[in-house]
Design a protein around this motif. Structure first.
Motif, mmCIF file in Angstrom:
data_model
loop_
_atom_site.group_PDB
_atom_site.id
_atom_site.type_symbol
_atom_site.label_atom_id
_atom_site.label_comp_id
_atom_site.label_asym_id
_atom_site.label_seq_id
_atom_site.Cartn_x
_atom_site.Cartn_y
_atom_site.Cartn_z
ATOM 1 N N GLY A 35 0.794 -1.211 0.000
ATOM 2 C CA GLY A 35 0.000 0.000 0.000
ATOM 3 C C GLY A 35 0.828 1.263 0.000
ATOM 4 O O GLY A 35 2.033 1.241 -0.247
ATOM 5 N N LEU A 44 -0.450 -1.235 3.643
ATOM 6 C CA LEU A 44 -1.779 -1.444 3.034
ATOM 7 C C LEU A 44 -2.854 -1.345 4.114
ATOM 8 O O LEU A 44 -3.553 -2.309 4.437
ATOM 9 C CB LEU A 44 -1.838 -2.800 2.329
ATOM 10 N N ASN A 59 -5.469 2.806 -0.852
ATOM 11 C CA ASN A 59 -5.166 1.402 -0.564
ATOM 12 C C ASN A 59 -6.335 0.497 -0.920
ATOM 13 O O ASN A 59 -6.145 -0.606 -1.444
ATOM 14 C CB ASN A 59 -4.814 1.232 0.922
#
Length: 258
Positions: A35, A44, A59
């Motif tokens: 992410g 993430l 994300n």
């Protein structure tokens, strides 16, 4: 479970093996990799936290795109550690529900966790899905049992035709609790540690038992081998990271056109 890697060879998500043979079912559990969020939400982060909402949204788009799911087809709820269930008719963002069910094709259900237990369920006959968030409060209030009953009442689901995944959460060896929490669990799901003067609670097996008691077959249930605490390099843990951390996401949907 099957790993799906990012460019740095760390898994962006893992897919439960139990759903692998089910055509058109998209089910996965995120990791903390791949992410855009900076530490301590790296990277993430998919849910509510002190992280930037811009990062969280980016994300989410990245995660669902990797699954081949349009983000506008996702249904989530702001979770409150309760046992309320919503029958989702269209993708949306809801408030106050800890379990989502649907029999509408093309809706991707999702719940966020960071130590609590995610449970995913799919009815192979009626093509109905459920995504459940079960912390200790949801577990003791029977949210899994109630969700299976809701699927029976709403869709005519037979538990024997359902497959389920009990996801990554805090494991028994890490979930140290006091008497105030332990008193709500039977002896089958708690262990007293004399040296520490604390109980340890097994959320995975407590929720697995609810699935079995509801009528699911043992061979149709998969339990994650991972722990948010023991495998913190791959997963977020609210307890281990003292509340300053990101959120994982478990998701399931039925996409017959895919």
């Amino acid at each position: 479970m099957t790993d799906f890697s990012t460019t740095n060879q760390k898994p962006l998500f893992r897919k439960p093996s139990i759903f692998a043979g089910l055509e058109h079912v998209i089910a996965a559990e995120s990791t903390r990799h791949g992410g855009v969020s900076p530490a301590p939400f790296n990277s993430l982060n998919l849910g509510g936290s002190q992280d930037s909402q811009t990062h969280i949204l980016a994300n989410n788009h990245r995660f669902f795109a990797a699954l081949g799911v349009p983000f506008e087809q996702v249904a989530k709820s702001h979770q409150v550690h309760g046992n309320e269930i919503i029958n989702v008719k269209a993708p949306d963002r809801f408030e106050g529900f800890d379990a989502l069910i649907t029999n509408v094709p093309g809706i991707q259900l999702a719940v966020t966790v960071a130590d609590c237990t995610p449970i995913l369920v799919f009815d192979t006959v009626n093509k109905a899905s459920a995504a459940i968030h079960a912390g200790w409060r949801g577990t003791v209030s029977g949210i899994v049992s109630k969700t299976i009953a809701a699927m029976q009442n709403s869709f005519g689901s037979d538990p024997k035709n359902c497959f389920a995944y009990v996801g990554t959460c805090i494991d028994e060896c890490s979930f140290e609790v006091g008497e105030d929490v332990a008193q709500h669990f039977t002896s089958a799901f708690k262990r007293w540690d004399e040296n520490k003067g604390k109980f340890f609670v097994d959320l995975k097996n407590a929720n697995r038992e609810q699935l079995l008691a509801a009528g699911l077959l043992q061979e149709n249930i998969e339990v994650s081998p991972y722990s948010t605490v023991l495998h913190n390099e791959d997963y977020f843990s609210y307890r281990l990271e003292n509340g300053v951390t990101g959120r994982l996401l478990a998701t399931i949907g039925y996409f017959p056109e895919v």
